[in-house]
Write a protein that holds these residues in place. Structure first.
Motif, PDB file in Angstrom:
ATOM      1  N   LEU A   1     -73.484-131.949  32.855  1.00 50.96           N
ATOM      2  CA  LEU A   1     -73.748-132.066  34.281  1.00 50.96           C
ATOM      3  C   LEU A   1     -72.587-132.751  35.001  1.00 50.96           C
ATOM      4  CD1 LEU A   1     -77.545-133.031  34.254  1.00 50.96           C
ATOM      5  CD2 LEU A   1     -76.522-130.806  34.771  1.00 50.96           C
ATOM      6  N   ASP A   2     -71.919-133.682  34.323  1.00 52.03           N
ATOM      7  CA  ASP A   2     -70.737-134.317  34.909  1.00 52.03           C
ATOM      8  C   ASP A   2     -69.638-133.284  35.158  1.00 52.03           C
ATOM      9  OD1 ASP A   2     -71.895-136.792  34.946  1.00 52.03           O
ATOM     10  OD2 ASP A   2     -70.936-137.504  33.104  1.00 52.03           O
ATOM     11  N   LEU A   3     -69.503-132.321  34.236  1.00 49.95           N
ATOM     12  CA  LEU A   3     -68.498-131.280  34.412  1.00 49.95           C
ATOM     13  C   LEU A   3     -68.788-130.434  35.642  1.00 49.95           C
ATOM     14  CD1 LEU A   3     -68.034-130.061  30.721  1.00 49.95           C
ATOM     15  CD2 LEU A   3     -66.384-131.339  32.099  1.00 49.95           C
ATOM     16  N   VAL A   4     -70.066-130.092  35.833  1.00 50.24           N
ATOM     17  CA  VAL A   4     -70.449-129.308  37.008  1.00 50.24           C
ATOM     18  C   VAL A   4     -70.193-130.109  38.284  1.00 50.24           C
ATOM     19  CG1 VAL A   4     -72.363-128.195  38.210  1.00 50.24           C
ATOM     20  CG2 VAL A   4     -72.147-127.948  35.746  1.00 50.24           C
ATOM     21  N   ASP A   5     -70.518-131.403  38.268  1.00 57.90           N
ATOM     22  CA  ASP A   5     -70.279-132.241  39.435  1.00 57.90           C
ATOM     23  C   ASP A   5     -68.797-132.321  39.768  1.00 57.90           C
ATOM     24  OD1 ASP A   5     -72.955-132.785  39.737  1.00 57.90           O
ATOM     25  OD2 ASP A   5     -72.894-134.665  38.620  1.00 57.90           O
ATOM     26  N   SER A   6     -67.952-132.347  38.737  1.00 60.31           N
ATOM     27  CA  SER A   6     -66.510-132.497  38.947  1.00 60.31           C
ATOM     28  C   SER A   6     -65.826-131.195  39.328  1.00 60.31           C
ATOM     29  CB  SER A   6     -65.850-133.066  37.685  1.00 60.31           C
ATOM     30  OG  SER A   6     -66.341-134.347  37.378  1.00 60.31           O
ATOM     31  N   TYR A   7     -66.233-130.102  38.700  1.00 61.79           N
ATOM     32  CA  TYR A   7     -65.488-128.850  38.860  1.00 61.79           C
ATOM     33  C   TYR A   7     -66.322-127.701  39.420  1.00 61.79           C
ATOM     34  CZ  TYR A   7     -62.292-131.426  35.863  1.00 61.79           C
ATOM     35  OH  TYR A   7     -61.461-132.394  35.353  1.00 61.79           O
ATOM     36  N   GLY A   8     -67.638-127.926  39.635  1.00 72.35           N
ATOM     37  CA  GLY A   8     -68.468-126.863  40.177  1.00 72.35           C
ATOM     38  C   GLY A   8     -68.855-125.832  39.131  1.00 72.35           C
ATOM     39  N   GLY A   9     -69.468-124.748  39.579  1.00 73.22           N
ATOM     40  CA  GLY A   9     -69.844-123.663  38.683  1.00 73.22           C
ATOM     41  C   GLY A   9     -71.311-123.696  38.296  1.00 73.22           C
ATOM     42  N   TYR A  10     -71.657-122.775  37.399  1.00 70.39           N
ATOM     43  CA  TYR A  10     -73.028-122.611  36.949  1.00 70.39           C
ATOM     44  C   TYR A  10     -73.062-122.571  35.426  1.00 70.39           C
ATOM     45  CZ  TYR A  10     -73.805-121.134  41.777  1.00 70.39           C
ATOM     46  OH  TYR A  10     -73.861-121.080  43.148  1.00 70.39           O
ATOM     47  N   MET A  11     -74.077-123.207  34.856  1.00 67.50           N
ATOM     48  CA  MET A  11     -74.227-123.223  33.407  1.00 67.50           C
ATOM     49  C   MET A  11     -75.512-122.523  33.008  1.00 67.50           C
ATOM     50  SD  MET A  11     -72.909-127.013  32.298  1.00 67.50           S
ATOM     51  CE  MET A  11     -71.181-127.475  32.541  1.00 67.50           C
TER      52      MET A  11
ATOM     53  N   LEU B   1     -77.598-119.347  19.886  1.00 70.54           N
ATOM     54  CA  LEU B   1     -77.578-119.732  21.287  1.00 70.54           C
ATOM     55  C   LEU B   1     -76.137-119.869  21.766  1.00 70.54           C
ATOM     56  CD1 LEU B   1     -80.402-122.421  21.643  1.00 70.54           C
ATOM     57  CD2 LEU B   1     -80.328-120.170  22.711  1.00 70.54           C
ATOM     58  N   TYR B   2     -75.836-119.293  22.925  1.00 66.70           N
ATOM     59  CA  TYR B   2     -74.494-119.355  23.490  1.00 66.70           C
ATOM     60  C   TYR B   2     -74.545-120.060  24.840  1.00 66.70           C
ATOM     61  CZ  TYR B   2     -73.055-116.006  19.928  1.00 66.70           C
ATOM     62  OH  TYR B   2     -72.793-115.390  18.740  1.00 66.70           O
ATOM     63  N   PHE B   3     -73.580-120.959  25.018  1.00 66.01           N
ATOM     64  CA  PHE B   3     -73.478-121.720  26.254  1.00 66.01           C
ATOM     65  C   PHE B   3     -72.456-121.052  27.170  1.00 66.01           C
ATOM     66  CE2 PHE B   3     -71.024-125.006  28.523  1.00 66.01           C
ATOM     67  CZ  PHE B   3     -72.026-125.521  29.323  1.00 66.01           C
ATOM     68  N   ASN B   4     -72.826-120.816  28.423  1.00 64.28           N
ATOM     69  CA  ASN B   4     -71.955-120.155  29.388  1.00 64.28           C
ATOM     70  C   ASN B   4     -71.689-121.080  30.571  1.00 64.28           C
ATOM     71  OD1 ASN B   4     -72.197-117.427  28.038  1.00 64.28           O
ATOM     72  ND2 ASN B   4     -74.323-117.747  28.635  1.00 64.28           N
TER      73      ASN B   4
ATOM     74  N   VAL C   1     -87.141-118.933  43.939  1.00 67.17           N
ATOM     75  CA  VAL C   1     -86.318-119.780  44.791  1.00 67.17           C
ATOM     76  C   VAL C   1     -84.906-119.216  44.763  1.00 67.17           C
ATOM     77  CG1 VAL C   1     -85.383-122.081  45.190  1.00 67.17           C
ATOM     78  CG2 VAL C   1     -87.715-121.829  44.345  1.00 67.17           C
ATOM     79  N   LEU C   2     -84.390-118.895  45.941  1.00 67.11           N
ATOM     80  CA  LEU C   2     -83.044-118.346  46.069  1.00 67.11           C
ATOM     81  C   LEU C   2     -82.181-119.356  46.810  1.00 67.11           C
ATOM     82  CD1 LEU C   2     -84.057-114.810  47.433  1.00 67.11           C
ATOM     83  CD2 LEU C   2     -84.032-115.578  45.055  1.00 67.11           C
ATOM     84  N   GLY C   3     -80.930-119.441  46.416  1.00 66.70           N
ATOM     85  CA  GLY C   3     -80.072-120.365  47.144  1.00 66.70           C
ATOM     86  C   GLY C   3     -78.710-120.535  46.552  1.00 66.70           C
ATOM     87  N   ASP C   4     -77.973-121.536  47.102  1.00 65.74           N
ATOM     88  CA  ASP C   4     -76.662-121.967  46.617  1.00 65.74           C
ATOM     89  C   ASP C   4     -75.526-120.998  46.919  1.00 65.74           C
ATOM     90  OD1 ASP C   4     -76.685-124.027  43.612  1.00 65.74           O
ATOM     91  OD2 ASP C   4     -76.816-124.510  45.710  1.00 65.74           O
ATOM     92  N   GLU C   5     -75.811-119.867  47.517  1.00 63.58           N
ATOM     93  CA  GLU C   5     -74.730-118.925  47.778  1.00 63.58           C
ATOM     94  C   GLU C   5     -74.441-118.785  49.273  1.00 63.58           C
ATOM     95  OE1 GLU C   5     -72.867-116.989  45.292  1.00 63.58           O
ATOM     96  OE2 GLU C   5     -73.642-118.844  44.500  1.00 63.58           O
ATOM     97  N   ARG C   6     -75.426-119.024  50.106  1.00 61.06           N
ATOM     98  CA  ARG C   6     -75.257-118.823  51.537  1.00 61.06           C
ATOM     99  C   ARG C   6     -74.948-120.163  52.189  1.00 61.06           C
ATOM    100  NH1 ARG C   6     -78.943-118.378  56.111  1.00 61.06           N
ATOM    101  NH2 ARG C   6     -78.286-116.715  57.522  1.00 61.06           N
TER     102      ARG C   6
END
Length: 212
Positions: A15-25, A34-37, A202-207
């Motif tokens: 979660l720290d990585l997402v906070d620092s650099y953005g993106g989706y996991m 199991l694969y992490f994306n 729930v839709l969001g985060d793109e608009r």
């Protein structure tokens, strides 16, 4: 003594990585593994849309925003001068033409000069600090719109369309709500197995758009 006593949880680090650099996991399972994306954007578009008068039953919009900042001074980890012992924080001057601040030109034009300061204790280089500051400034100045939708999934009756699925984008049209052919990410689903017509999403985060 437990050898993991002082080890932080992997999820916190992710979660720290997402906070620092953005993106989706996300996680997916293939061949028993199991694969992490980690992706910059949700890049899978579904071929089933949500349309008023067809499969859209209910829709509500919610928006949240924080105060506008047009000029941001990002500060990093604290450092100590080896000679004087004086402490200071890393700034971005060396990678930003001698300036310790970054600006949002659109916000400057619309709202004037509003200066903010943010401290990132975990950032140790000027380059990383500038990048983190730019991400932070963009997030501060944009409002995120979240849409709660009740829609019928037509995949059960039409083999030409795919099911709605978390982690994909869906095109929404509801002119009465001011939405025409706009893409949103599906970020949550609540499935009603007894009555699929009551499935909600729930839709969001793109608009995104400037706060007026």
């Amino acid at each position: 003594m437990n050898t993991y006593e002082n080890t932080d949880k992997s999820m916190n680090r992710l979660l720290d990585l997402v906070d620092s650099y953005g993106g989706y996991m996300s996680l997916n399972k293939a061949e028993g593994k199991l694969y992490f994306n980690w992706k910059a954007d949700i890049d899978i578009d579904g071929n089933q849309s949500i349309d008023f008068g067809q499969n859209l039953l209910d829709i509500t919009k919610q928006s949240s925003a924080t105060d506008i900042i047009s000029a941001l001074v990002p500060l990093g980890a604290q450092i100590e001068d080896e000679i004087t012992g004086q402490k200071s924080r890393i700034n971005i001057c060396e990678v930003n033409d001698g300036k310790d601040y970054i600006e949002d030109e659109d916000a400057l034009e619309e709202f004037g000069r509003v200066v903010g300061v943010v401290i990132f204790d975990d950032i140790n280089t000027a380059a990383d600090l500038k990048r983190k500051g730019e991400i932070y400034l963009a997030e501060m100045n944009y409002s995120k719109v979240t849409i709660n939708v009740t829609a019928v999934d037509l995949a059960g009756t039409d083999q030409n369309v795919s099911n709605f699925s978390v982690g994909t984008n869906v095109k929404v049209t509801s002119e009465v709500n001011g939405i025409v052919n706009e893409w949103f990410a599906i970020i949550n689903q609540n499935l009603n197995l007894l009555n699929p017509a009551n499935d909600t999403m729930v839709l969001g985060d793109e608009r995104r758009g400037y706060i007026s």
